[in-house]
Design a protein around this motif. Structure first.
Motif, mmCIF file in Angstrom:
data_model
loop_
_atom_site.group_PDB
_atom_site.id
_atom_site.type_symbol
_atom_site.label_atom_id
_atom_site.label_comp_id
_atom_site.label_asym_id
_atom_site.label_seq_id
_atom_site.Cartn_x
_atom_site.Cartn_y
_atom_site.Cartn_z
ATOM 1 N N LEU A 39 -10.242 5.837 7.815
ATOM 2 C CA LEU A 39 -9.866 5.709 6.693
ATOM 3 C C LEU A 39 -8.207 5.645 6.565
ATOM 4 N N LEU A 40 -7.533 4.627 5.917
ATOM 5 C CA LEU A 40 -6.222 4.547 5.675
ATOM 6 C C LEU A 40 -5.967 4.784 4.170
ATOM 7 N N LEU A 41 -4.941 5.603 3.949
ATOM 8 C CA LEU A 41 -4.707 5.808 2.562
ATOM 9 C C LEU A 41 -3.489 5.370 2.095
ATOM 10 N N ASN A 42 -3.475 4.996 0.815
ATOM 11 C CA ASN A 42 -2.237 4.341 -0.108
ATOM 12 C C ASN A 42 -1.042 5.393 -0.185
ATOM 13 N N ASP A 43 0.116 5.085 0.135
ATOM 14 C CA ASP A 43 1.221 6.124 -0.578
ATOM 15 C C ASP A 43 2.543 4.922 -1.322
ATOM 16 N N ASP A 44 3.346 5.592 -1.714
ATOM 17 C CA ASP A 44 4.448 4.731 -2.600
ATOM 18 C C ASP A 44 5.375 4.271 -1.661
ATOM 19 N N TYR A 45 5.494 4.817 -0.411
ATOM 20 C CA TYR A 45 6.765 4.503 0.425
ATOM 21 C C TYR A 45 6.652 3.682 1.892
ATOM 22 N N THR A 46 5.487 3.766 2.494
ATOM 23 C CA THR A 46 5.230 3.078 3.857
ATOM 24 C C THR A 46 5.553 1.503 3.414
ATOM 25 N N PRO A 47 6.364 0.887 3.792
ATOM 26 C CA PRO A 47 6.288 -0.525 3.730
ATOM 27 C C PRO A 47 5.140 -1.359 4.342
ATOM 28 N N MET A 48 4.725 -2.304 3.274
ATOM 29 C CA MET A 48 3.584 -3.254 3.607
ATOM 30 C C MET A 48 3.466 -3.791 5.054
ATOM 31 N N GLU A 49 4.543 -4.151 5.485
ATOM 32 C CA GLU A 49 4.448 -4.875 6.647
ATOM 33 C C GLU A 49 4.349 -3.654 7.879
ATOM 34 N N PHE A 50 4.794 -2.495 7.830
ATOM 35 C CA PHE A 50 4.323 -1.526 8.618
ATOM 36 C C PHE A 50 2.792 -1.194 9.020
ATOM 37 N N VAL A 51 2.216 -1.197 7.444
ATOM 38 C CA VAL A 51 0.839 -0.853 7.621
ATOM 39 C C VAL A 51 0.140 -2.118 8.238
ATOM 40 N N VAL A 52 0.663 -3.341 8.058
ATOM 41 C CA VAL A 52 0.244 -4.406 8.627
ATOM 42 C C VAL A 52 0.114 -4.428 10.239
ATOM 43 N N VAL A 69 -6.561 -6.315 4.451
ATOM 44 C CA VAL A 69 -7.180 -4.765 4.391
ATOM 45 C C VAL A 69 -5.737 -3.836 4.006
ATOM 46 N N MET A 70 -4.574 -4.116 4.409
ATOM 47 C CA MET A 70 -3.530 -3.556 3.789
ATOM 48 C C MET A 70 -3.451 -3.579 2.030
ATOM 49 N N LEU A 71 -3.828 -4.850 1.501
ATOM 50 C CA LEU A 71 -3.603 -5.178 0.267
ATOM 51 C C LEU A 71 -4.850 -4.256 -0.438
ATOM 52 N N THR A 72 -6.131 -4.120 0.246
ATOM 53 C CA THR A 72 -7.022 -3.245 -0.274
ATOM 54 C C THR A 72 -6.668 -2.063 -0.740
ATOM 55 N N VAL A 73 -5.929 -1.292 0.395
ATOM 56 C CA VAL A 73 -5.554 0.017 0.416
ATOM 57 C C VAL A 73 -4.464 0.202 -0.702
ATOM 58 N N HIS A 74 -3.629 -0.754 -0.651
ATOM 59 C CA HIS A 74 -2.408 -0.912 -1.645
ATOM 60 C C HIS A 74 -3.085 -0.413 -3.207
ATOM 61 N N LYS A 75 -4.108 -1.430 -3.104
ATOM 62 C CA LYS A 75 -4.580 -1.695 -4.705
ATOM 63 C C LYS A 75 -5.706 -0.480 -4.833
ATOM 64 N N PRO A 106 5.298 8.172 5.649
ATOM 65 C CA PRO A 106 4.376 8.862 5.088
ATOM 66 C C PRO A 106 2.950 8.713 5.234
ATOM 67 N N LEU A 107 2.337 7.562 5.776
ATOM 68 C CA LEU A 107 1.474 7.035 5.947
ATOM 69 C C LEU A 107 0.228 7.924 6.326
ATOM 70 N N GLN A 108 -0.693 8.074 5.762
ATOM 71 C CA GLN A 108 -2.048 8.801 6.420
ATOM 72 C C GLN A 108 -3.154 8.282 6.831
HETATM 73 N N1 TYC Z 1 1.827 1.009 -1.387
HETATM 74 C C1 TYC Z 1 2.626 0.751 -0.299
HETATM 75 C C2 TYC Z 1 3.925 -0.063 -0.866
HETATM 76 O O1 TYC Z 1 3.917 -0.349 -1.952
HETATM 77 C C3 TYC Z 1 2.039 -0.229 0.827
HETATM 78 C C4 TYC Z 1 0.989 0.661 1.492
HETATM 79 C C5 TYC Z 1 -0.153 -0.055 1.670
HETATM 80 C C6 TYC Z 1 1.144 1.831 2.037
HETATM 81 C C7 TYC Z 1 -1.279 0.524 2.538
HETATM 82 C C8 TYC Z 1 0.030 2.698 2.503
HETATM 83 O O2 TYC Z 1 -2.017 2.499 3.465
HETATM 84 C C9 TYC Z 1 -0.968 1.968 3.011
HETATM 85 N N2 TYC Z 1 5.099 -0.150 -0.232
#
Ligand code: TYC
Length: 114
Positions: A39-52, A69-75, A106-108
Motif C-alpha cells: 500500500l502507498l499512503l498519501n501525505d501533504d508534502y511528497t511531490p506528485m512527480e516523485f510518487v510517479v 495510481v498516484m492520483l488515486t492515492v492523492h484523492k 515523508p512518503l509511507q
Molecule cells: N498529496 C501529495 C501532494 O499533493 C501527492 C502524493 C500522492 C503524496 C501520493 C503521496 O502516496 C502519495 N503533493
C-alpha cells in the motif's frame, strides 16, 4: 501387508479382511503461500512527480499507469500498488521507504496480508 489409504479412501469398499495393518495416509498438501498487498499512503508534502517515479521504478508501471495510481492515492488516501509474496512485498516496501528517506520525503509504504 499394510495398505496405504488416503483419507478420501477410508470408507471405500474393500475386498479381503484384516484392517490390522491399515495405515492412513494424509492427502499431500500443496497450500499456496499467502499474498501481501503493498500500500502507498498519501501525505501533504511528497511531490506528485516523485510518487510517479517511485511507481515506475519499483512497480514497473508505465508513466500513465503511475500517474493514475498516484492520483488515486492523492484523492483517496491510500491504494494497493501491487500484490506479492511476503519476501517480495517486504523488499518493495524497504526499497520505497529507503528511496523516500534518501530524498527526504515523508512518503509511507506498508504491506498487509491479502
Ligand atoms: N498529496 C501529495 C501532494 O499533493 C501527492 C502524493 C500522492 C503524496 C501520493 C503521496 O502516496 C502519495 N503533493
Amino acid at each position: 501387508m499394510a495398505l496405504n489409504l488416503r483419507m478420501s479412501d477410508r470408507n471405500a469398499p474393500r475386498d479381503g479382511e484384516g484392517d490390522a495393518d491399515v495405515v492412513l495416509q494424509t492427502k499431500p498438501k500443496t497450500k499456496r503461500p499467502p499474498l501481501y498487498k503493498v500500500l502507498l499512503l498519501n501525505d501533504d508534502y511528497t511531490p506528485m512527480e516523485f510518487v510517479v517515479h517511485v511507481l515506475e521504478r519499483f512497480f514497473g508501471m508505465t508513466h500513465a499507469q503511475a500517474f493514475e495510481v498516484m492520483l488515486t492515492v492523492h484523492k483517496k488516501g491510500v491504494a494497493v500498488v501491487g500484490v506479492f509474496s511476503h519476501e517480495i512485498a517486504e523488499t518493495k516496501v524497504g526499497q520505497v521507504m529507503d528511496f523516500a528517506r534518501r530524498h527526504q520525503h515523508p512518503l509511507q509504504c506498508t504491506m498487509e496480508k491479502e
